[in-house]
Write a protein that holds these residues in place. Structure first.
Motif, mmCIF file in Angstrom:
data_model
loop_
_atom_site.group_PDB
_atom_site.id
_atom_site.type_symbol
_atom_site.label_atom_id
_atom_site.label_comp_id
_atom_site.label_asym_id
_atom_site.label_seq_id
_atom_site.Cartn_x
_atom_site.Cartn_y
_atom_site.Cartn_z
ATOM 1 N N LYS A 187 0.860 -1.185 0.000
ATOM 2 C CA LYS A 187 0.000 0.000 0.000
ATOM 3 C C LYS A 187 0.892 1.229 0.000
ATOM 4 O O LYS A 187 1.688 1.433 0.919
ATOM 5 C CB LYS A 187 -0.911 -0.015 1.220
ATOM 6 N N PRO A 188 0.790 2.079 -1.034
ATOM 7 C CA PRO A 188 1.670 3.258 -1.119
ATOM 8 C C PRO A 188 1.440 4.225 0.049
ATOM 9 O O PRO A 188 0.310 4.434 0.483
ATOM 10 C CB PRO A 188 1.272 3.900 -2.451
ATOM 11 N N VAL A 189 2.536 4.818 0.506
ATOM 12 C CA VAL A 189 2.483 5.816 1.578
ATOM 13 C C VAL A 189 2.989 7.166 1.071
ATOM 14 O O VAL A 189 2.470 8.215 1.437
ATOM 15 C CB VAL A 189 3.298 5.356 2.799
ATOM 16 N N SER A 190 4.005 7.141 0.221
ATOM 17 C CA SER A 190 4.564 8.386 -0.304
ATOM 18 C C SER A 190 5.278 8.093 -1.615
ATOM 19 O O SER A 190 5.626 6.940 -1.901
ATOM 20 C CB SER A 190 5.545 9.001 0.704
ATOM 21 N N PHE A 191 5.497 9.140 -2.408
ATOM 22 C CA PHE A 191 6.203 8.974 -3.683
ATOM 23 C C PHE A 191 6.888 10.284 -4.038
ATOM 24 O O PHE A 191 6.571 11.345 -3.483
ATOM 25 C CB PHE A 191 5.244 8.547 -4.806
ATOM 26 N N ARG A 388 -1.916 9.621 -0.674
ATOM 27 C CA ARG A 388 -3.364 9.878 -0.723
ATOM 28 C C ARG A 388 -3.605 11.245 -1.346
ATOM 29 O O ARG A 388 -3.110 12.260 -0.864
ATOM 30 C CB ARG A 388 -3.952 9.784 0.678
ATOM 31 N N LYS A 389 -4.388 11.274 -2.407
ATOM 32 C CA LYS A 389 -4.562 12.482 -3.212
ATOM 33 C C LYS A 389 -5.082 13.657 -2.391
ATOM 34 O O LYS A 389 -4.550 14.775 -2.480
ATOM 35 C CB LYS A 389 -5.506 12.188 -4.375
ATOM 36 N N ALA A 390 -6.118 13.445 -1.585
ATOM 37 C CA ALA A 390 -6.697 14.545 -0.829
ATOM 38 C C ALA A 390 -5.696 15.138 0.149
ATOM 39 O O ALA A 390 -5.673 16.354 0.376
ATOM 40 C CB ALA A 390 -7.942 14.059 -0.082
ATOM 41 N N SER A 391 -4.842 14.304 0.736
ATOM 42 C CA SER A 391 -3.831 14.794 1.682
ATOM 43 C C SER A 391 -2.738 15.551 0.950
ATOM 44 O O SER A 391 -2.280 16.606 1.405
ATOM 45 C CB SER A 391 -3.232 13.624 2.463
ATOM 46 N N ALA A 392 -2.321 15.021 -0.200
ATOM 47 C CA ALA A 392 -1.229 15.656 -0.946
ATOM 48 C C ALA A 392 -1.622 17.037 -1.445
ATOM 49 O O ALA A 392 -0.764 17.930 -1.536
ATOM 50 C CB ALA A 392 -0.820 14.770 -2.124
ATOM 51 N N GLU A 393 -2.896 17.235 -1.746
ATOM 52 C CA GLU A 393 -3.309 18.463 -2.394
ATOM 53 C C GLU A 393 -3.971 19.458 -1.438
ATOM 54 O O GLU A 393 -4.483 20.489 -1.872
ATOM 55 C CB GLU A 393 -4.233 18.134 -3.569
ATOM 56 N N LEU A 400 6.746 24.901 7.657
ATOM 57 C CA LEU A 400 7.971 24.341 7.111
ATOM 58 C C LEU A 400 8.375 25.090 5.852
ATOM 59 O O LEU A 400 7.537 25.566 5.088
ATOM 60 C CB LEU A 400 7.786 22.855 6.778
ATOM 61 N N LYS A 401 9.689 25.168 5.629
ATOM 62 C CA LYS A 401 10.176 25.792 4.394
ATOM 63 C C LYS A 401 10.002 24.815 3.240
ATOM 64 O O LYS A 401 10.658 23.781 3.174
ATOM 65 C CB LYS A 401 11.656 26.179 4.547
ATOM 66 N N ARG A 402 9.096 25.157 2.352
ATOM 67 C CA ARG A 402 8.813 24.331 1.180
ATOM 68 C C ARG A 402 9.118 25.122 -0.080
ATOM 69 O O ARG A 402 9.007 26.352 -0.083
ATOM 70 C CB ARG A 402 7.351 23.884 1.160
ATOM 71 N N PRO A 403 9.474 24.449 -1.167
ATOM 72 C CA PRO A 403 9.726 25.176 -2.414
ATOM 73 C C PRO A 403 8.440 25.784 -2.943
ATOM 74 O O PRO A 403 7.350 25.214 -2.775
ATOM 75 C CB PRO A 403 10.259 24.089 -3.354
ATOM 76 N N SER A 404 8.531 26.929 -3.611
ATOM 77 C CA SER A 404 7.334 27.567 -4.145
ATOM 78 C C SER A 404 6.680 26.707 -5.219
ATOM 79 O O SER A 404 5.478 26.810 -5.463
ATOM 80 C CB SER A 404 7.681 28.952 -4.718
ATOM 81 N N ARG A 405 7.479 25.835 -5.855
ATOM 82 C CA ARG A 405 6.947 24.967 -6.912
ATOM 83 C C ARG A 405 6.595 23.574 -6.383
ATOM 84 O O ARG A 405 6.566 22.604 -7.144
ATOM 85 C CB ARG A 405 7.962 24.836 -8.045
ATOM 86 N N TYR A 406 6.321 23.479 -5.106
ATOM 87 C CA TYR A 406 5.989 22.178 -4.509
ATOM 88 C C TYR A 406 4.911 21.459 -5.315
ATOM 89 O O TYR A 406 4.978 20.253 -5.544
ATOM 90 C CB TYR A 406 5.512 22.380 -3.071
ATOM 91 N N TRP A 407 3.899 22.207 -5.757
ATOM 92 C CA TRP A 407 2.743 21.600 -6.396
ATOM 93 C C TRP A 407 3.009 21.105 -7.809
ATOM 94 O O TRP A 407 2.132 20.481 -8.411
ATOM 95 C CB TRP A 407 1.599 22.624 -6.459
ATOM 96 N N MET A 408 4.184 21.338 -8.348
ATOM 97 C CA MET A 408 4.393 21.016 -9.768
ATOM 98 C C MET A 408 4.279 19.521 -10.045
ATOM 99 O O MET A 408 4.047 19.123 -11.197
ATOM 100 C CB MET A 408 5.754 21.523 -10.237
ATOM 101 N N PHE A 409 4.409 18.675 -9.015
ATOM 102 C CA PHE A 409 4.323 17.232 -9.252
ATOM 103 C C PHE A 409 2.968 16.859 -9.857
ATOM 104 O O PHE A 409 2.858 15.879 -10.599
ATOM 105 C CB PHE A 409 4.558 16.450 -7.954
#
Length: 476
Positions: A187-191, A388-393, A400-409
């Protein structure tokens, strides 16, 4: 690690204290019913005030790991006599990839009768270590990343795992990594895809536009040269022989080839991919002659400003979450302008051992790690991408310091490929890695490398596939 700063912040020291004690309790180093050292001793050991130690202990109390006994001290919470102990095999990297110890602690709070013991498996012989422990009844749940699971499948070991139902709320491409003949075994947890990570300030100081999805490797080489000349440092680095890095050049050479066909190495685009790789790492002006022992050292070079650009995953970005580092990410360059984007995808999943003594408890643990609550912890507390799509989005809940392009995946899914899309088994990929190192060391020439790759594809394909792949790639 030293690159996290010479003077860690109060919160980092407090988090470190809680993490160390939590891990020692979960893994049985501190036995149930025993007492932690006095607050003053802990304060001295972890360079914190007594008040800060009390704050950390309160967190451990809330997690159910310790109990405060008046005028006595902090006791490791005894487990119920009827408790079940699950043995969970995984790589040590999961402690930073998505805070596995915190998730284990949360699972324990919700399931007081189930104790999860995390067992670190040898990353150099992961499949063999997991197989031996399962065969001896020593594992109930095992974590796999996508290449580890590919090797597991190629060794014919899927029968040791329980088939799991598909989850419509998890990204389908994350599930694909662990599916064999229509059955999912983890069962996938992260990618995470492999992406380009760059120092924004370095680009600004050199007067260079930041990279974007239109860049080719030639563009990156030119920018890296300017960065090196401007700063007197190297422009780009990644571990050349990493099997989670250099295969992107092969994938880009394959282009839009159908999955499973692979290539012989004679295809001109494949050779072009290898030439781009060799040109990049042989340019001492932009690429340091530095053989890191792992991707952690690459991250360290970047965090210290020794290089301006690295190839990395979202998992690696967790090392920058608390650093005053101006960085961002973008998709990998292509071989030629206008080529379809291609990059390598790494997925991490949890597998249930078929003959586990505690199968239902183990299934509950696997389901918890893929649940909305656990996936939201990954989203809020790390820079990793939940499966999990709903959690990722969803918007994160902390700073936390995240890249501004985090969502590009979310826009990159068409570019994702797994190691299996190379058309090579993992053992063959390791053999090719050895030949690459021989080539880079001038022990064999380019023509020999090409012939070896051709032969590897010939012998590595199944008999029914050999003639088709050979004809498509010009092999007689």
């Amino acid at each position: 690690m030293s690159y996290k700063s010479d003077r860690p912040s109060f919160q980092e020291r407090l988090d470190h204290f809680v993490s160390v004690i939590r891990t020692e309790i979960i893994n049985g180093i501190r036995q149930e019913g025993t007492y932690l050292p006095a607050e003053s001793a802990l304060a001295k050991q972890f360079q914190l005030s007594n008040k800060s130690i009390r704050k950390g202990l309160e967190q451990l109390v809330e997690e159910g790991l310790i109990q405060k006994i008046d005028r006595v001290g902090s006791m490791v919470t005894p487990r119920p006599k009827e408790s079940i102990t699950l043995n969970f095999g995984c790589p040590i990297s999961l402690t930073t990839d998505f805070l596995i110890d915190e998730l284990i602690a949360e699972f324990g709070r919700r399931n007081p009768g189930i104790h999860v013991r995390r067992i670190t498996l040898n990353h150099l012989s992961y499949a063999q270590s997991a197989q031996e422990m399962i065969s001896n009844g020593l594992l109930d749940v095992v974590a796999f990343n996508s290449p580890q699971f590919q090797e597991w499948t190629e060794e014919g070991l899927t029968s040791l795992l329980e088939g799991l139902d598909s989850d419509p709320d998890i990204y389908p491409i994350a599930e694909e990594a662990f599916r064999v003949d229509g059955v999912g075994y983890a069962k996938p947890v992260s990618f995470s895809p492999v992406v380009l990570c760059y120092n924004k300030r370095h680009f600004q100081e050199a007067g260079i536009h930041e990279p974007d999805s239109y860049w080719t490797w030639s563009d990156l080489m030119a920018a890296a040269s300017k960065l090196s000349k401007s700063r007197g440092r190297h422009g780009i680095y990644f571990l050349p022989a990493s099997e989670n890095r250099y295969p992107v050049f092969l994938l880009q050479g394959f282009g839009n080839r159908p999955k499973g066909i692979g290539g012989s190495g004679l295809n001109e685009n494949v050779q072009e991919g290898l030439r781009a790789l060799n040109e990049l790492i042989s340019s001492r002006e932009v690429f340091p002659n530095y053989w890191a022992q792992g991707n952690d050292e690459t991250v360290q070079l970047f965090a210290e400003g020794q290089v301006s650009v690295i190839l990395c995953t979202y998992f690696n970005l967790n090392e920058f979450a608390h650093l005053p580092l101006e960085y961002d990410i973008c998709p990998l360059p292509s071989l030629q302008r206008g080529d379809p984007q291609k990059t390598l995808l790494l997925s991490i999943g949890m597998a249930l051992v078929r003959h586990s003594k505690w199968k239902e408890a183990a299934r509950r643990f696997v389901d918890f790690l893929a649940s909305e609550d656990a996936q939201n912890v990954i989203r809020d507390r790390t820079v990793s991408i939940p499966a999990r799509k709903a959690s990722a989005e969803r918007a994160p809940m902390d700073g936390l310091k995240r890249p501004s392009r985090y969502w590009m995946f979310r826009e990159m899914f068409p570019s994702f490929s797994y190691h299996r899309d190379l058309g090579l088994q993992i053992k063959d990929l390791r053999q090719f890695t050895k030949w690459l190192k021989e080539y880079w060391s001038d022990m064999i020439d380019e023509e020999t490398l090409r012939r070896k790759l051709e032969e590897l594809y010939r012998t590595g394909l199944k008999p029914g596939e050999r003639s088709t792949a050979a004809n498509e790639n010009g092999i007689p």
